[in-house]
Write an enzyme that holds these catalytic residues in place. Structure first.
Site, short mmCIF file in Angstrom:
data_model
loop_
_atom_site.label_atom_id
_atom_site.label_comp_id
_atom_site.label_asym_id
_atom_site.label_seq_id
_atom_site.Cartn_x
_atom_site.Cartn_y
_atom_site.Cartn_z
N PRO A 2 0.84 -1.21 0.00
CA PRO A 2 0.00 0.00 0.00
C PRO A 2 0.87 1.26 0.00
O PRO A 2 1.75 1.41 0.83
CB PRO A 2 -0.80 -0.11 1.31
CG PRO A 2 -0.65 -1.53 1.75
CD PRO A 2 0.66 -2.01 1.20
N GLU A 3 0.63 2.13 -0.96
CA GLU A 3 1.36 3.39 -1.07
C GLU A 3 0.47 4.52 -0.54
O GLU A 3 -0.69 4.29 -0.20
CB GLU A 3 1.73 3.65 -2.54
CG GLU A 3 2.67 2.61 -3.14
CD GLU A 3 4.10 2.79 -2.66
OE1 GLU A 3 4.39 3.79 -1.96
OE2 GLU A 3 4.94 1.93 -2.99
#
Ligand SMILES: [Zn+2]
Length: 270
Positions: A2-3
């Site tokens: 997850p960014e």
């Protein structure tokens, strides 16, 4: 992994379900995450009302009167809303049970995520060294110029350093450098002010676009798998090594830079 855009999408997805709610219990099935879940966390949060949910870098902050629950999704974590009596699966490590009958559930197969506590009025050590938010007014061309001055490090790993600016993950660094016409290996201190200004704009554009696209998947946060479809966006270079450049048709090159896949156009990026 997850960014920042996915974390922001998660924040927006859970916010309407948890803001204003009282925490009735904290269930920790597996405290051994990247860092141990504090033993007293349940005591600190039970009975408290959530006044807001914010984000700093890739940390989500669930803000209570006495402090904030700090959640990081690590490599494989996701958060979603379930009915509080829904049986937990093997990777469902933490539930924040709410007075609505729902629970915010953290699922994390690889357990690189974390659930920590920041007392009110203090800044957690992990947040202290973080650079500015890329979409905030603190991230300016003047700021980036000052940080780049005299630096010999290649610009791509430089902008991926969260102490310089938070949230510029590998995909976004590749795309922003293409947009700004800057070669990923160029020394940070050897880029004109004009081009750094463009880079700041491109970083903002790629992140804002990803957040906007994540917004289309918000419905997935209730009863779904909590994984927004954020990779559907149009990418100019990332994952396209050996393919023609969308601008000039030259063949895009792929190299490893700081152990990360780096794709660029040898004609458009100098
Ligand atoms: Zn090109």
């Amino acid at each position: 992994m997850p960014e920042l855009p996915e974390v922001e999408t998660t924040r927006r997805g859970i916010e309407p379900h948890i803001e204003g709610r009282m925490i009735t219990a904290l269930t920790v099935r597996q405290p051994k995450l990247r860092w141990p879940v504090p033993e007293q966390l349940s005591e600190w949060v039970t009975g408290a009302r959530i006044h807001s949910v914010t984000r700093r870098g890739k940390y989500l902050l669930i803000n209570l009167p006495g402090g904030s629950v700090m959640i990081h999704l690590g490599m494989s974590g996701s958060l979603y809303m379930v009915s509080s009596d829904q049986p937990a699966g093997y990777h469902d490590h933490v539930d924040l049970v709410l007075d609505s009958g729902m629970a915010l559930r953290l699922t994390d197969p690889r357990r690189f995520g974390s659930v920590l506590w920041q007392p009110a009025g203090q800044q957690h050590l992990l947040l202290e060294a973080l650079g500015p938010e890329p979409l905030s007014s603190d991230f300016t061309a003047a700021y980036l110029q000052q940080r780049c001055a005299g630096r010999k490090q290649a610009i791509k790993p430089f902008i991926m350093n969260s102490q310089v600016v938070v949230g510029v993950g590998n995909i976004y660094a590749n795309e922003a450098l293409f947009g700004a016409g800057i070669h990923p290996k160029r020394a940070a201190g050897n880029i004109s002010a004009e081009r750094l200004t463009r880079l700041v704009e491109e970083i903002r554009i790629v992140l804002a676009r990803a957040i906007e696209q994540g917004g289309t998947t918000l419905k997935d946060f209730v009863g779904g798998d909590g994984k927004p479809g954020y990779f559907k966006q149009q990418l100019n270079v990332y994952g396209r090594g050996g393919e023609p450049c969308h601008h000039c048709k030259s063949t895009l090159k792929e190299i490893r830079l700081g152990q990360r896949s780096t794709v660029y156009c040898p004609e458009c990026q100098r």
